[in-house]
Enzyme design. Structure first.
Site, PDB file in Angstrom:
ATOM      1  N   SER A  15      -4.521 -11.503  10.445  1.00  0.00           N
ATOM      2  CA  SER A  15      -3.836 -10.512   9.610  1.00  0.00           C
ATOM      3  C   SER A  15      -4.100 -10.010   8.122  1.00  0.00           C
ATOM      4  O   SER A  15      -3.571  -9.142   7.853  1.00  0.00           O
ATOM      5  CB  SER A  15      -2.072 -10.853   9.691  1.00  0.00           C
ATOM      6  OG  SER A  15      -1.992 -12.044   9.159  1.00  0.00           O
ATOM      7  N   HIS A  42      -5.942  -7.233  15.444  1.00  0.00           N
ATOM      8  CA  HIS A  42      -4.749  -7.718  14.899  1.00  0.00           C
ATOM      9  C   HIS A  42      -3.579  -7.311  15.593  1.00  0.00           C
ATOM     10  O   HIS A  42      -3.221  -6.131  15.652  1.00  0.00           O
ATOM     11  CB  HIS A  42      -4.715  -7.512  13.499  1.00  0.00           C
ATOM     12  CG  HIS A  42      -3.181  -7.806  12.564  1.00  0.00           C
ATOM     13  ND1 HIS A  42      -2.915  -7.100  12.062  1.00  0.00           N
ATOM     14  CD2 HIS A  42      -2.651  -8.859  13.042  1.00  0.00           C
ATOM     15  CE1 HIS A  42      -1.426  -7.607  11.500  1.00  0.00           C
ATOM     16  NE2 HIS A  42      -1.640  -8.739  12.133  1.00  0.00           N
ATOM     17  N   GLU A  63      -4.268  -3.476  15.515  1.00  0.00           N
ATOM     18  CA  GLU A  63      -5.201  -2.813  14.774  1.00  0.00           C
ATOM     19  C   GLU A  63      -6.682  -3.249  15.126  1.00  0.00           C
ATOM     20  O   GLU A  63      -6.638  -4.482  15.029  1.00  0.00           O
ATOM     21  CB  GLU A  63      -5.086  -3.194  13.135  1.00  0.00           C
ATOM     22  CG  GLU A  63      -3.610  -2.821  12.915  1.00  0.00           C
ATOM     23  CD  GLU A  63      -3.409  -3.437  11.323  1.00  0.00           C
ATOM     24  OE1 GLU A  63      -2.937  -2.585  10.277  1.00  0.00           O
ATOM     25  OE2 GLU A  63      -3.472  -4.542  11.093  1.00  0.00           O
ATOM     26  N   ASN A  89      -0.143  -3.709   6.672  1.00  0.00           N
ATOM     27  CA  ASN A  89       0.181  -4.603   5.359  1.00  0.00           C
ATOM     28  C   ASN A  89       0.240  -3.844   4.253  1.00  0.00           C
ATOM     29  O   ASN A  89       0.843  -3.592   3.430  1.00  0.00           O
ATOM     30  CB  ASN A  89      -0.505  -5.777   5.546  1.00  0.00           C
ATOM     31  CG  ASN A  89       0.371  -6.795   6.282  1.00  0.00           C
ATOM     32  OD1 ASN A  89       1.616  -6.807   6.704  1.00  0.00           O
ATOM     33  ND2 ASN A  89      -0.435  -7.771   7.063  1.00  0.00           N
TER      34      ASN A  89
END
Length: 506
Positions: free
Chosen positions: A125, A146, A158, A196
């Site tokens: 991640s 991910h 992802e 993120n």
């Protein structure tokens, strides 16, 4: 390698933690045989039982029919070791601890035991896919996949190619994700990948607002939920994730982009982590938790409808107050309370620009058209009696009212502008396409709209006005508008538009 995704029939999942179990369930119900592997044989047996139980629950809830459930469980098998013979394995998905060296060592060993055509996927991640693959003799076979926890419910994945990843692999990996019923988005191998990175817009600005003492965490969260429509306010989210984790991510992404001001963390988080104020996991963060339940003080009772006459130039606000039986006057009588609508500036700046007596001027955030929670901005020069009258007048509408310290722009507008500008910066750098940015944020962060769609809904020129005003007032480069935003405002293009690129002319 066209058609690779359709030919995948057997995968190996290395790692039996929550992510590994979730990926195993998803793939098995998606029609492929899944080998579960770990260094601890007992952990593998436990994981296999757990995944069987997850499949049984799907059948019990009617989300999977009985035959499909039995077939999925039959496709789940144990292997003795992550390095067991793997000649017929098409894909190995790594879901071990988030440690660069551990992942590099694992893939180095796997490369010796798997045939050359086996694809390696890392579920990292935060670590660089390129760095994970760098030690292999063939880094072209490595890609980031991910998944988000819980994997069966969080449909986003992802897809992150490294610098040396084979050109055919990202599209085929995305096709495999779709085959399993999930939604892929393509992200470059940059710090934070996509979700993120995009999430920094909300959290960093919320922490900046707190550092300016404009409002308490609970007030910021109420505004974020009731004005912006977020499921969780930023401080609730930090408590849920755990500040020990979030602080590290904030620092990592900021340093990864070489101290980019838009991503700058707050000084507030380090001492809170040192004090053990992590959040839900240990009972105290920005909130206290008793038996897992958040404790928050009730909102104070508002004063009654004031006798003071009110003047506002905002017709919509005037109609709302009139319907609440607040006395509205046609101009700024000497004794009238003056309510000004705030759009990208402070109450003090509006009063000075319009030549109004500051002691009788209070500000109201205009974002959202006054449909939900109302935010009242109070500046140091406001007469307390006028402030109470403003609170009573707004509360008479039946809307909840949050009172905050006046700042360079209203809180909801600052949060939204930061969310949108961060997404625009991602698009401007070519880290992801606009559609993938919006999809990733909707599915990965649960926002009511993708950030670029949100900016278009509110109006890109309004977002630009807020950022420009914040930059001019504070001098802080964190509010520097992205070129993606400024160009599209100048051209009248939506933020979701890719626009013409040099490649389009070739």
């Amino acid at each position: 390698m066209a058609g690779w995704a359709e030919r995948v029939s057997r995968i190996r999942v290395v790692g039996t933690g929550v992510m590994g179990r979730g990926i195993a369930q998803l793939a098995a119900t998606g029609g492929v045989t899944v080998e579960l592997a770990d260094l601890d044989a007992e952990a593998v047996r436990s994981a296999l039982e757990h995944v069987h139980g997850m499949v049984d629950k799907l059948v019990a809830k009617g989300k999977l029919d009985g035959d499909a459930g039995r077939a999925a469980k039959e496709r789940l098998v144990m292997v003795d070791s992550p390095m067991a013979p793997a000649d017929d394995v098409d894909l190995v998905v790594e879901a071990v601890r988030e440690d660069l060296e551990a992942k590099r060592v694992l893939f180095g060993k796997l490369e010796q035991h798997c045939r050359p055509g086996t694809v390696f996927a890392t579920n990292t991640s935060s670590l660089s896919v390129t760095e994970i693959a760098a030690g292999l003799s063939d880094p072209t076979r490595v890609i980031g996949l991910h998944f988000f926890n819980p994997v069966p419910l969080m449909r986003l994945v992802e897809v992150v190619p490294g610098v040396r990843t084979a050109a055919w692999l990202p599209d085929e990996a995305a096709a495999l994700v779709r085959r399993w019923g999930h939604v892929p988005v393509l992200a470059k191998d940059a710090p934070g990948f996509l979700v993120n990175h995009a999430g920094r817009g909300l959290n960093t600005e919320a922490l900046q607002i707190l550092s300016e003492s404009l409002a308490e965490p609970a007030d910021v969260d109420r505004i974020a939920r009731d004005v912006l429509g977020l499921k969780l306010g930023p401080f609730e989210l930090l408590d849920l994730t755990g500040l020990d984790v979030s602080h590290a991510v904030l620092e990592s992404i900021w340093s990864g982009f070489h101290s980019e001001p838009r991503l700058r963390p707050s000084w507030l988080t380090r001492p809170r982590v040192a004090a053990g104020l992590f959040g839900r996991k240990n009972g105290e963060g920005f909130y206290r938790y008793v038996d897992g339940k958040q404790e928050v003080a009730p909102e104070p009772a508002a004063p009654p409808v004031p006798d003071t006459p009110v003047y506002t130039a905002d017709e919509r606000l005037a109609r709302l107050l009139t319907a609440a039986r607040v006395q509205i006057v046609p101009d700024a009588y000497p004794d009238a309370l003056l309510l000004v609508s705030l759009r990208g500036e402070s109450t003090v700046d509006v009063a000075a620009r319009q030549g109004l007596p500051a002691a009788r001027v209070a500000g109201v955030d205009a974002l959202g058209g006054y449909e939900g929670r109302l935010t009242l901005s109070v500046h140091p020069g406001l007469d307390p009696a006028a402030g109470r009258a403003a609170w009573g007048a707004l509360a008479a509408t039946g809307r909840p009212v949050t009172i905050v310290k006046d700042g360079p722009a209203p809180i909801a507008q600052r949060l939204l502008a930061s969310i949108v500008n961060t997404a625009c910066s991602i698009a401007a750098q070519g880290l992801a396409d606009p559609a993938d940015i919006d999809t990733a944020v909707r599915l990965g962060l649960g926002y009511p709209r993708g950030p670029l769609e949100w900016g278009d809904f509110v109006g890109p020129e309004k977002i630009l006005r807020v950022l420009t005003g914040l930059g001019a007032t504070t001098g802080d480069p964190r509010y520097r508008p992205s070129s993606w935003l400024t160009e599209r405002v100048a051209l009248g293009l939506p933020l979701t538009a890719q626009g013409t690129r040099p490649a389009d002319l070739l």
